[in-house]
Scaffold this motif. Structure first.
Motif, PDB file in Angstrom:
ATOM      1  N   GLY A 163     -70.308 -15.851  -2.835  1.00 58.03           N
ATOM      2  CA  GLY A 163     -70.110 -14.751  -3.768  1.00 58.03           C
ATOM      3  C   GLY A 163     -70.507 -15.056  -5.194  1.00 58.03           C
ATOM      4  N   ALA A 164     -71.113 -16.201  -5.434  1.00 55.41           N
ATOM      5  CA  ALA A 164     -71.536 -16.548  -6.796  1.00 55.41           C
ATOM      6  C   ALA A 164     -72.618 -15.591  -7.284  1.00 55.41           C
ATOM      7  N   ASP A 165     -72.669 -15.375  -8.586  1.00 58.29           N
ATOM      8  CA  ASP A 165     -73.732 -14.589  -9.201  1.00 58.29           C
ATOM      9  C   ASP A 165     -75.039 -15.378  -9.106  1.00 58.29           C
ATOM     10  N   PHE A 166     -76.019 -14.851  -8.408  1.00 60.07           N
ATOM     11  CA  PHE A 166     -77.239 -15.614  -8.153  1.00 60.07           C
ATOM     12  C   PHE A 166     -78.000 -15.928  -9.436  1.00 60.07           C
ATOM     13  N   ASP A 167     -78.147 -14.946 -10.320  1.00 59.63           N
ATOM     14  CA  ASP A 167     -78.893 -15.210 -11.552  1.00 59.63           C
ATOM     15  C   ASP A 167     -78.239 -16.329 -12.353  1.00 59.63           C
ATOM     16  N   MET A 168     -76.911 -16.301 -12.426  1.00 60.65           N
ATOM     17  CA  MET A 168     -76.200 -17.374 -13.118  1.00 60.65           C
ATOM     18  C   MET A 168     -76.426 -18.713 -12.424  1.00 60.65           C
ATOM     19  N   ALA A 169     -76.335 -18.710 -11.115  1.00 59.55           N
ATOM     20  CA  ALA A 169     -76.508 -19.950 -10.356  1.00 59.55           C
ATOM     21  C   ALA A 169     -77.924 -20.499 -10.496  1.00 59.55           C
ATOM     22  N   TYR A 170     -78.934 -19.605 -10.452  1.00 58.82           N
ATOM     23  CA  TYR A 170     -80.315 -20.058 -10.647  1.00 58.82           C
ATOM     24  C   TYR A 170     -80.454 -20.799 -11.978  1.00 58.82           C
ATOM     25  N   ASN A 171     -79.951 -20.190 -13.041  1.00 61.92           N
ATOM     26  CA  ASN A 171     -80.121 -20.759 -14.379  1.00 61.92           C
ATOM     27  C   ASN A 171     -79.343 -22.059 -14.549  1.00 61.92           C
ATOM     28  N   ILE A 172     -78.118 -22.084 -14.042  1.00 60.80           N
ATOM     29  CA  ILE A 172     -77.294 -23.285 -14.188  1.00 60.80           C
ATOM     30  C   ILE A 172     -77.896 -24.446 -13.406  1.00 60.80           C
ATOM     31  N   CYS A 173     -78.255 -24.217 -12.152  1.00 64.96           N
ATOM     32  CA  CYS A 173     -78.790 -25.303 -11.325  1.00 64.96           C
ATOM     33  C   CYS A 173     -80.136 -25.797 -11.847  1.00 64.96           C
ATOM     34  N   PHE A 174     -80.973 -24.878 -12.294  1.00 66.60           N
ATOM     35  CA  PHE A 174     -82.277 -25.277 -12.835  1.00 66.60           C
ATOM     36  C   PHE A 174     -82.098 -26.116 -14.094  1.00 66.60           C
ATOM     37  N   ASN A 175     -81.236 -25.675 -14.986  1.00 66.10           N
ATOM     38  CA  ASN A 175     -80.980 -26.431 -16.220  1.00 66.10           C
ATOM     39  C   ASN A 175     -80.399 -27.803 -15.907  1.00 66.10           C
ATOM     40  N   ALA A 176     -79.450 -27.845 -14.970  1.00 70.17           N
ATOM     41  CA  ALA A 176     -78.771 -29.100 -14.652  1.00 70.17           C
ATOM     42  C   ALA A 176     -79.727 -30.143 -14.089  1.00 70.17           C
ATOM     43  N   LYS A 177     -80.764 -29.694 -13.364  1.00 71.66           N
ATOM     44  CA  LYS A 177     -81.709 -30.640 -12.764  1.00 71.66           C
ATOM     45  C   LYS A 177     -82.933 -30.904 -13.635  1.00 71.66           C
ATOM     46  N   VAL A 178     -83.482 -29.862 -14.241  1.00 72.03           N
ATOM     47  CA  VAL A 178     -84.836 -29.944 -14.794  1.00 72.03           C
ATOM     48  C   VAL A 178     -84.868 -30.183 -16.301  1.00 72.03           C
ATOM     49  N   GLN A 179     -83.860 -29.699 -17.025  1.00 71.75           N
ATOM     50  CA  GLN A 179     -83.945 -29.754 -18.488  1.00 71.75           C
ATOM     51  C   GLN A 179     -84.195 -31.172 -18.999  1.00 71.75           C
ATOM     52  N   ARG A 180     -83.488 -32.158 -18.409  1.00 74.58           N
ATOM     53  CA  ARG A 180     -83.747 -33.557 -18.729  1.00 74.58           C
ATOM     54  C   ARG A 180     -83.270 -34.398 -17.550  1.00 74.58           C
ATOM     55  N   PRO A 181     -84.120 -34.603 -16.573  1.00 76.43           N
ATOM     56  CA  PRO A 181     -83.682 -35.224 -15.322  1.00 76.43           C
ATOM     57  C   PRO A 181     -83.322 -36.696 -15.421  1.00 76.43           C
ATOM     58  N   GLY A 182     -83.761 -37.387 -16.488  1.00 73.01           N
ATOM     59  CA  GLY A 182     -83.559 -38.830 -16.574  1.00 73.01           C
ATOM     60  C   GLY A 182     -82.263 -39.254 -17.223  1.00 73.01           C
ATOM     61  N   VAL A 183     -81.274 -38.367 -17.309  1.00 71.13           N
ATOM     62  CA  VAL A 183     -80.012 -38.717 -17.968  1.00 71.13           C
ATOM     63  C   VAL A 183     -78.858 -38.634 -16.981  1.00 71.13           C
ATOM     64  N   CYS A 184     -77.733 -39.241 -17.356  1.00 72.21           N
ATOM     65  CA  CYS A 184     -76.633 -39.416 -16.403  1.00 72.21           C
ATOM     66  C   CYS A 184     -75.905 -38.124 -16.076  1.00 72.21           C
ATOM     67  N   ASN A 185     -76.043 -37.066 -16.904  1.00 72.41           N
ATOM     68  CA  ASN A 185     -75.341 -35.819 -16.594  1.00 72.41           C
ATOM     69  C   ASN A 185     -76.252 -34.775 -15.944  1.00 72.41           C
ATOM     70  N   ALA A 186     -77.414 -35.196 -15.477  1.00 70.74           N
ATOM     71  CA  ALA A 186     -78.281 -34.298 -14.702  1.00 70.74           C
ATOM     72  C   ALA A 186     -77.747 -34.158 -13.289  1.00 70.74           C
ATOM     73  N   MET A 187     -77.896 -32.983 -12.712  1.00 70.51           N
ATOM     74  CA  MET A 187     -77.479 -32.756 -11.327  1.00 70.51           C
ATOM     75  C   MET A 187     -78.358 -33.569 -10.373  1.00 70.51           C
ATOM     76  N   GLU A 188     -77.710 -34.275  -9.455  1.00 73.19           N
ATOM     77  CA  GLU A 188     -78.441 -35.034  -8.443  1.00 73.19           C
ATOM     78  C   GLU A 188     -78.312 -34.406  -7.056  1.00 73.19           C
ATOM     79  N   THR A 189     -77.209 -33.677  -6.800  1.00 72.61           N
ATOM     80  CA  THR A 189     -77.019 -33.003  -5.514  1.00 72.61           C
ATOM     81  C   THR A 189     -76.528 -31.581  -5.759  1.00 72.61           C
ATOM     82  N   MET A 190     -77.133 -30.632  -5.070  1.00 74.04           N
ATOM     83  CA  MET A 190     -76.688 -29.240  -5.112  1.00 74.04           C
ATOM     84  C   MET A 190     -76.068 -28.890  -3.767  1.00 74.04           C
TER      85      MET A 190
END
Length: 418
Positions: free
Chosen positions: A237-264
């Motif tokens: 039931g998550a809002d897809f547009d919100m989820a797209y933006n959050i997951c993309f930012n968490a992985k792609v914005q700066r992937p080489g740092v410790c707070n980047a998403m590694e598993t979705m």
């Protein structure tokens, strides 16, 4: 031995300087931080030239793109360092604050006063900005600090440490309050970790190997985080547009740092509709996806994930994806493979959000926001010393308050113990 005596002298000088810094007025410390910010901006050409020497040496040694990114001093890095200094100067000084005052039955007034830790040793890789963040936070909290940056950043760190020393000297405070270990020799770290008589706390920042080495060899208490295996769970039931933006930012914005998403992690009732468009966004950004069997059945081009992928800290454009039965399985997966660093949920259900916050054991837990917000500056600390995934004595980003402790202060009017 010359190297050992050099480290002992650094530690002794830091202990002496810590007694002076602990008593320095807040206004004076703030002035130093503001003047240092201006000095960094005014010396940007010098800092970038010294950094260029490090980058050339690092490229020749075959350092990864992620490490080179962390090593680089750009105009943006300089502005960030200067901005961080000004933010720290504007923060309330925790030293001397009184809390938890109680009156005992015998009339004694018992309080706790916040005080500096004393001397802090920071051992870190790349990231010359850590030199400024660490020095600023330690000084503001009334501590002396010994900095041991990575050998790949020696020229950059020396340049920054020189600006700090000059600023302290002009203010009439001891230059030895901030010292840089002046050699590349790794044996210096071993000697530093033996100075329990003079150093109160060691904080390592860097890869898992460095942190484990420090934790295993230090005679001084260590605040540590081994790695950042961070998850985002996309709930039913998550809002897809919100989820797209959050997951993309968490992985792609700066992937080489410790707070980047590694598993979705994605709820099974959400996966069929959510994953195809999410995967397209990731693929367009160059992300490689390693998925469970269900994920590979939904996403064309996903590779089959092995057990080792669930515990991996990629620090790269690689993402593990797993379809889960429900939030129970998502939380269980985080508990088994996570690193107590950062976990997030994207959900439209308030009760599940509250349950996620209660049950997930992580230094920062987010609801409907990117994992990239686990950062001292983003959370209002001004800057951070690092992110602790151990719980003694700090958990999460370490700012000013985490660089202090408390002592008991007792006022009486002649009481004696019967």
């Amino acid at each position: 031995m010359f190297l050992e005596s050099t480290i002992i002298n650094l530690a002794q000088d830091a202990r002496a300087a810590s007694r002076v810094i602990a008593k320095a007025p807040s206004a004076k410390k703030n002035t130093i931080l503001m003047e240092l910010a201006g000095s960094i901006e005014n010396n940007r050409a010098y800092l970038k030239e010294e950094n260029r020497k490090d980058l050339e040496l690092a490229a020749g040694r075959g350092l990864s793109a992620a490490m080179l990114d962390r090593l680089t001093i750009s105009d943006a890095t300089i502005q960030s360092m200067a901005g961080g200094l000004r933010e720290i100067a504007a923060l309330e000084n925790p030293v001397g604050a009184i809390s938890k005052t109680i009156i005992r039955p015998n009339g004694l007034e018992v309080s706790r006063m916040r005080i500096p830790l004393g001397v802090i040793g920071i051992i870190y890789e790349s990231r010359p900005n850590v030199t400024i963040d660490a020095a600023a936070l330690c000084l503001k909290a009334g501590n002396a600090v010994i900095l041991r940056g990575g050998s790949e950043a020696l020229n950059s760190n020396r340049a920054l440490a020189g600006l700090i020393s000059d600023t302290l000297a002009k203010a009439g405070l001891p230059e030895k309050a901030v010292q840089m270990v002046p050699v590349r020799d790794r044996q210096a770290v071993n000697f530093l970790l033996n100075q329990a008589e003079f150093i109160d706390l060691i904080i390592p920042r860097g890869g898992e190997g460095l942190i484990r080495f420090v934790a295993e060899n230090s005679k001084i208490p260590v605040l540590k985080h081994y790695k950042g295996v961070c998850h985002v769970y996309v709930d039913e039931g998550a809002d897809f547009d919100m989820a797209y933006n959050i997951c993309f930012n968490a992985k792609v914005q700066r992937p080489g740092v410790c707070n980047a998403m590694e598993t979705m992690l994605v709820h099974k009732n959400t996966a069929e509709n959510f994953l195809p468009d999410m995967a397209k966004r990731f693929f367009d950004a160059g992300v490689k996806i390693k998925g469970c069997e269900k994920t590979c059945g939904i996403i064309k081009g996903a590779q089959k994930a092995g057990k080792e992928d669930w515990a991996a800290e990629y620090l790269d454009l690689i993402l593990a994806v797993k379809v889960v039965e429900d939030m129970d399985q998502a939380i269980a997966h985080m508990a088994e493979y996570g690193s107590n660093h950062t976990e997030a949920i994207v959900t439209s259900d308030y009760n599940r959000a509250r349950r996620f916050v209660r049950e997930v054991d992580s230094s920062v837990v987010l609801v409907n926001a990117s994992t990239r917000f686990n950062d001292g500056g983003q959370l209002g600390l001004g800057a951070e010393m690092g992110i602790s995934t151990s719980k003694l004595h700090a958990f999460g980003p370490m700012g000013l308050e985490e660089l202090t402790t408390t002592k008991f202060v007792v006022f009486g009017d002649g009481q004696i113990r019967e």
